[in-house]
Design a protein around this motif. Structure first.
Motif, mmCIF file in Angstrom:
data_model
loop_
_atom_site.group_PDB
_atom_site.id
_atom_site.type_symbol
_atom_site.label_atom_id
_atom_site.label_comp_id
_atom_site.label_asym_id
_atom_site.label_seq_id
_atom_site.Cartn_x
_atom_site.Cartn_y
_atom_site.Cartn_z
ATOM 1 N N PHE A 1 1.006 -1.131 0.039
ATOM 2 C CA PHE A 1 -0.025 0.288 -0.059
ATOM 3 C C PHE A 1 0.974 1.185 -0.090
ATOM 4 N N GLY A 2 1.863 1.135 0.767
ATOM 5 C CA GLY A 2 2.661 2.410 0.981
ATOM 6 C C GLY A 2 3.481 2.589 -0.576
ATOM 7 N N LEU A 3 3.948 1.597 -1.071
ATOM 8 C CA LEU A 3 4.440 1.549 -2.418
ATOM 9 C C LEU A 3 3.770 2.293 -3.604
ATOM 10 N N GLY A 4 2.184 1.564 -3.489
ATOM 11 C CA GLY A 4 1.519 2.345 -4.237
ATOM 12 C C GLY A 4 0.985 3.757 -4.272
ATOM 13 N N VAL A 5 1.017 4.280 -2.891
ATOM 14 C CA VAL A 5 0.768 5.578 -2.471
ATOM 15 C C VAL A 5 1.992 6.403 -3.015
ATOM 16 N N PHE A 6 3.154 5.990 -2.821
ATOM 17 C CA PHE A 6 4.166 6.485 -3.097
ATOM 18 C C PHE A 6 4.558 6.702 -4.693
ATOM 19 N N ASN A 7 3.832 5.745 -5.355
ATOM 20 C CA ASN A 7 3.874 5.756 -6.737
ATOM 21 C C ASN A 7 2.595 6.834 -7.260
ATOM 22 N N LEU A 8 1.612 6.859 -6.751
ATOM 23 C CA LEU A 8 0.683 7.890 -6.890
ATOM 24 C C LEU A 8 1.113 9.114 -6.792
ATOM 25 N N ALA A 9 2.058 9.324 -5.591
ATOM 26 C CA ALA A 9 2.392 10.487 -5.217
ATOM 27 C C ALA A 9 3.340 11.061 -5.990
ATOM 28 N N ALA A 10 4.198 10.334 -6.498
ATOM 29 C CA ALA A 10 5.457 10.700 -7.635
ATOM 30 C C ALA A 10 4.550 10.819 -8.897
ATOM 31 N N THR B 1 -2.605 6.050 -18.091
ATOM 32 C CA THR B 1 -1.831 7.411 -17.647
ATOM 33 C C THR B 1 -2.576 8.812 -17.665
ATOM 34 N N VAL B 2 -2.556 9.681 -16.567
ATOM 35 C CA VAL B 2 -2.867 10.763 -16.504
ATOM 36 C C VAL B 2 -1.984 11.836 -16.920
ATOM 37 N N THR B 3 -2.420 12.742 -17.849
ATOM 38 C CA THR B 3 -1.497 13.792 -18.605
ATOM 39 C C THR B 3 -1.582 15.038 -17.694
ATOM 40 N N GLU C 1 3.903 15.163 -10.597
ATOM 41 C CA GLU C 1 4.375 15.638 -12.209
ATOM 42 C C GLU C 1 3.064 16.396 -12.768
ATOM 43 N N LEU C 2 1.966 16.328 -12.038
ATOM 44 C CA LEU C 2 0.564 17.040 -12.604
ATOM 45 C C LEU C 2 0.477 18.421 -12.171
ATOM 46 N N PRO C 3 -0.169 19.418 -12.956
ATOM 47 C CA PRO C 3 -0.417 20.595 -12.037
ATOM 48 C C PRO C 3 -1.515 20.290 -11.224
ATOM 49 N N GLU C 4 -1.850 21.538 -10.497
ATOM 50 C CA GLU C 4 -2.982 21.652 -9.635
ATOM 51 C C GLU C 4 -4.341 21.239 -10.090
#
Length: 481
Positions: free
Chosen positions: A52-61, A153-155, A65-68
């Motif tokens: 779960f922590g790895l997934g959260v880290f991946n999402l956070a990463a 992927t979300v751009t 990269e995305l704007p607000e």
């Protein structure tokens, strides 16, 4: 022979590298048993936390990269996510309508089919269907493909433009694929083997539905390029599902006792309470079906909801009145189908029709469905729930009314005959694609399974026992025909 009560202790090696073949198996067994010790279980409990922590880290990463996130991006994606849930919940409505309108002895079979059909749909559509529907052109507007699965992927551009993220779009589109497969279930109810239905549903959602729907909704589709209009799926979903089910029903033949000495014999449903509940569920979920097809939360969505409501209202009123005139008493099953056919008939044009026209479209569809049910029976085609009349006849009517009532293209709004001709061509093309593909698939399945129909004994006893070995109402007596 020396017999000794003294047990010699054998030292097992400390590592697999030191162990022989026989010693290795004992060592592995000890290691596995050790996992279930209190200390081992503590470490095992850490695994999902770590993942779960790895997934959260991946999402956070990725989020970094995305704007607000913009209000439009959040609103649009949240709205379509909710709309997708509503369309998925249509499976509950279809299950209630079909089970209630069919016999008690087949309730488990019908509920099982309607429960599993979405899982089958989303699996096949995820594997290849979404790619066939929204991929790159490889056949001049007729065929599309872009590999297996889809890219989630979300751009940054999606966020800035307030566009849908691929995962939300996929969820919404897969729900439509599932709806098309569920329509088939009603036409083949009470006499089809479970396995052939399962396989047909997978093939339909993975291949048949995406190819036909791509002609209408893919930017490069040939029907879209000539101006064919199907806003939310009257043709792509409802008509296509009805044609596939009709082929299956014709191959299966009628249920035992449906047609006797050339006359149609009614086989009453066992629970019109849940059938009525199912119709109301479908009506509510239709707001996600039609409103969500706007693909954004904007000023058009409430208007679409109103035209949808008016058409459903016109349909139920007309079907109730027509059944009253024809039989002397209002028929609840016709009222149910009247509401549904009104909703089907407005689906292609709900964003581009006046409110009075929406009610009129639903009203005429409600009259039409009553006569269609009788006409289908006269052809000796057994449609247990009226699915062909609602989704097939209603689907064709709803496709054609675009050419009549569209505020921007309709004949009755001063825009000539051209759109009516295009709509007719589109309805015909989808019918041919679905019928031809369904004939091929149903017949292949009939060869594989030595026919797709259950035995006469199973049909008389009920598919709940024959196909599933259980009953929906074990404490109640079952009446068989």
């Amino acid at each position: 022979m020396i017999n000794s009560s003294h047990q010699h202790k054998v030292r097992l090696p400390k590592s697999l590298k030191e162990a022989s073949l026989l010693e290795g198996s004992s060592l592995l067994l000890r290691k596995v048993r050790g996992l279930f010790s209190p200390r081992g279980l503590t470490w095992l409990a850490c695994v999902p936390i770590a993942l779960f922590g790895l997934g959260v880290f991946n999402l956070a990463a990725h989020a970094a990269e995305l704007p607000e996130l913009t209000p439009a991006f959040v609103a649009n994606n949240m709205f379509i996510f909710i709309a997708a849930i509503l369309v998925i919940f249509m499976n509950a409505g279809f299950a209630m309508v079909e089970a209630g309108m069919c016999q008690q002895k087949n309730a488990v079979n019908i509920l099982t089919k309607n429960l599993i059909v979405f899982a089958l749909a989303v699996t096949g559509y995820w594997f290849i269907g979404y790619s066939l529907m929204y991929g790159e052109p490889i056949g001049a507007g007729w065929l599309f493909f872009k590999g297996l699965f889809f890219d989630p992927t979300v751009t940054p551009e999606m966020v800035k433009d307030g566009a849908l993220v691929p995962s939300v779009d996929f969820l919404f589109q897969s729900a439509f694929a599932g709806t098309s497969a569920t329509i088939v279930s009603g036409l083949v109810a009470e006499r089809i083997k479970f396995a052939p239905f399962v396989l047909f549903s997978i093939i339909k959602c993975a291949i048949i539905y995406p190819i036909g729907a791509a002609w209408i909704w893919n930017a490069g589709g040939w029907l879209k390029s000539i101006g064919f209009v199907d806003f939310a799926g009257t043709t792509a979903v409802h008509s296509m599902g009805a044609w596939g089910g009709l082929v299956g029903a014709m191959i299966l033949g009628p249920r035992i006792g449906k047609f006797v000495s050339g006359k149609t014999v009614a086989i009453p449903g066992h629970n019109l309470s849940i059938a009525t509940l199912g119709a109301l569920i479908l009506w509510i979920c239709w707001y996600g079906f039609n409103g969500g097809s706007q693909l954004a939360m904007d000023e058009q969505v409430p208007y679409i909801a109103v035209t949808t409501t008016l058409a459903g209202s016109g349909g139920i009123i007309a079907a109730t009145l027509t059944s009253q005139i024809m039989s002397g008493k209002p028929d609840l099953t016709m009222s149910i189908n009247g509401a549904l056919v009104g909703l089907v008939s407005i689906t292609a044009i709900c964003n581009d029709v006046s409110m009075p026209a929406a009610w009129v479209i639903g009203f005429f569809a409600g009259v039409l469905v009553v006569f269609s049910v009788g006409w289908i029976d006269s052809l000796k085609i057994d449609d247990p729930v009226g699915a062909m009349s609602v989704h097939g006849t209603g689907g064709i009517f709803g496709t054609l009314v675009v050419g009549l009532f569209s505020t921007t293209k309709g004949l009755l709004t001063g825009h000539g005959f051209s759109q009516l001709g295009i709509q007719f061509l589109g309805a015909l093309a989808i019918a041919v694609e679905s019928v031809v593909a369904s004939i091929i698939v149903w017949n292949i399945l009939a060869v594989i399974f030595d026919g797709i129909r259950v035995t006469e004994e199973e049909e008389v006893k009920g598919l709940d026992i024959g196909e599933h070995g259980m009953e929906a109402y074990p404490d109640f007596a079952i009446t068989t025909r």
